[in-house]
Design an enzyme around this catalytic site. Structure first.
Site, mmCIF file in Angstrom:
data_model
loop_
_atom_site.group_PDB
_atom_site.id
_atom_site.type_symbol
_atom_site.label_atom_id
_atom_site.label_comp_id
_atom_site.label_asym_id
_atom_site.label_seq_id
_atom_site.Cartn_x
_atom_site.Cartn_y
_atom_site.Cartn_z
ATOM 1 N N HIS A 1 25.815 2.036 -1.831
ATOM 2 C CA HIS A 1 26.192 1.899 -0.423
ATOM 3 C C HIS A 1 24.996 1.622 0.474
ATOM 4 O O HIS A 1 25.095 1.780 1.694
ATOM 5 C CB HIS A 1 26.928 3.157 0.046
ATOM 6 C CG HIS A 1 28.210 3.396 -0.688
ATOM 7 N ND1 HIS A 1 28.698 4.661 -0.958
ATOM 8 C CD2 HIS A 1 29.103 2.530 -1.232
ATOM 9 C CE1 HIS A 1 29.840 4.546 -1.628
ATOM 10 N NE2 HIS A 1 30.100 3.268 -1.807
ATOM 11 N N CYS B 1 19.435 -7.495 10.467
ATOM 12 C CA CYS B 1 20.137 -8.193 11.532
ATOM 13 C C CYS B 1 21.390 -8.842 10.978
ATOM 14 O O CYS B 1 21.337 -9.553 9.967
ATOM 15 C CB CYS B 1 19.225 -9.249 12.153
ATOM 16 S SG CYS B 1 20.055 -10.311 13.364
ATOM 17 N N CYS C 1 20.754 -13.047 11.459
ATOM 18 C CA CYS C 1 19.771 -13.813 10.682
ATOM 19 C C CYS C 1 19.335 -13.127 9.397
ATOM 20 O O CYS C 1 18.655 -13.734 8.573
ATOM 21 C CB CYS C 1 18.544 -14.141 11.533
ATOM 22 S SG CYS C 1 17.472 -12.715 11.884
ATOM 23 N N ILE D 1 31.378 20.566 -7.706
ATOM 24 C CA ILE D 1 32.077 21.749 -7.215
ATOM 25 C C ILE D 1 33.390 21.299 -6.584
ATOM 26 O O ILE D 1 33.392 20.607 -5.571
ATOM 27 C CB ILE D 1 31.230 22.515 -6.187
ATOM 28 C CG1 ILE D 1 29.896 22.934 -6.806
ATOM 29 C CG2 ILE D 1 31.978 23.741 -5.681
ATOM 30 C CD1 ILE D 1 28.935 23.568 -5.812
ATOM 31 N N GLY D 2 34.483 21.654 -7.185
ATOM 32 C CA GLY D 2 35.791 21.257 -6.686
ATOM 33 C C GLY D 2 36.378 20.110 -7.495
ATOM 34 O O GLY D 2 35.703 19.494 -8.321
ATOM 35 N N CYS E 1 24.694 21.013 -9.029
ATOM 36 C CA CYS E 1 23.871 20.082 -9.815
ATOM 37 C C CYS E 1 22.464 20.633 -10.021
ATOM 38 O O CYS E 1 21.905 20.553 -11.118
ATOM 39 C CB CYS E 1 23.793 18.722 -9.105
ATOM 40 S SG CYS E 1 25.364 17.869 -8.945
#
Length: 319
Positions: free
Chosen positions: A162, A170, A173, A288-289, A305
């Site tokens: 991501h 920009c 450009c 977790i979860g 972790c």
């Protein structure tokens, strides 16, 4: 295999070597944004040890849960994530592009939050994955995070799925600058502007009122006067096809997949778990979860972790 040109074009974090620290100390974790969980069960440690030992070319995908122990909140964690603590929601790509006031609000909040956000350091989990890479155990790392902590830890065989908040470009450009450089432009344009933050969000900004951001000045591109945007994939945008294909190629070279600190709710990451299942690769989940992958994972571990990964002994798979 992949060319050096293609690698540098997709995994651009490798260029920013000044972020890296080869000797980051293993400090105590910051648990303010980490959901409560039990200590690792010895049997679970043994199961993950067996999984890692059997892996020769491990593909690792990390999410926000690996960075919460560095003091960065996530969105979805029960009780402590942004969605649980507030009614705030992250900016949408379309809103950022079309609305000058939305960009002003985003950059004002980001300006206030940047000194703290950019100072966060890798935790033990980041360092363990870096060490696995050095040993040849970790074939490729894909992170959904935009915090640069894997880069700071020294990981190199990596794709920032991501993007990264430490880069700005920009929209017109394509010119790129470092986020730290943009901070100086903000300061020059807003020498007397001050604002007190009300809470911290996951991607580097803080909570400010509309009244606080009203007079904040946002610079344009230094080359063409276009709109500046962080080099991240906002909600509502898509990851480039080139990057997706690149990651699929790295997954095809791997023999197992480990998901660390992600619920895999976002399809941009989940698609790679689906591809791993299709290739019949064993998948281990450390989060977790519950996650979106639990029902077809080979192994699910409900631990921090930074607490569990250091207990795993990794060896050079070629030795």
């Amino acid at each position: 295999m992949f060319s050096a040109r293609k690698l540098s074009g997709v995994c651009r974090a490798v260029r920013f070597r000044h972020f890296r620290s080869r000797s980051v100390s293993r400090t105590s974790p910051n648990l303010a944004f980490v959901p409560a969980c039990l200590p690792p069960d010895p049997m679970e440690v043994e199961e993950l040890q067996r999984f890692v030992s059997n892996s020769k070319r491990l593909f690792v995908m990390t999410g926000a849960g690996i960075s919460t122990e560095s003091g960065i909140p996530d969105y979805r964690s029960e009780g402590v994530g942004l969605y649980a603590r507030t009614d705030r929601r992250p900016i949408q790509h379309a809103e950022f592009v079309r609305s000058a006031s939305a960009r002003q609000r985003y950059w004002a909040r980001n300006f206030v939050g940047w000194p703290q956000f950019s100072s966060h350091q890798p935790n033990t989990a980041h360092l363990v994955l870096r060490d696995w890479e050095k040993l040849g155990k970790l074939h490729w790392l894909v992170t959904q995070n935009v915090d640069a902590l894997h880069t700071k830890a020294g990981s190199q065989r990596m794709t920032e799925l991501h993007g990264c908040t430490h880069r700005v470009f920009c929209l017109a450009c394509g010119d790129q600058i470092l986020r730290s450089e943009l901070q100086e432009h903000f300061e020059a344009l807003n020498p007397t502007w001050k604002a007190e933050a009300f809470g911290v969000a996951p991607d580097g900004d803080v909570f400010l009122t509309d009244e606080q951001v009203h007079n904040f000045q946002v610079p344009a591109c230094r080359k063409c006067g276009g709109i500046l945007k962080p080099d991240v994939t906002f909600f509502g945008d898509t990851v480039s096809r080139e990057k997706v294909n690149f990651v699929h190629e790295r997954l095809a070279e791997s023999d197992s997949m480990l998901v660390a600190g992600s619920s895999m709710q976002v399809y941009s990451g989940y698609r790679f778990a689906l591809a791993a299942r299709e290739k019949q690769l064993p998948i281990a989940i450390l989060n977790i979860g519950p996650t979106r992958v639990d029902h077809f994972a080979s192994l699910k571990l409900n631990s921090r972790c930074g607490e569990l990964l250091p207990l795993i002994v990794a060896h050079d798979p070629t030795s």
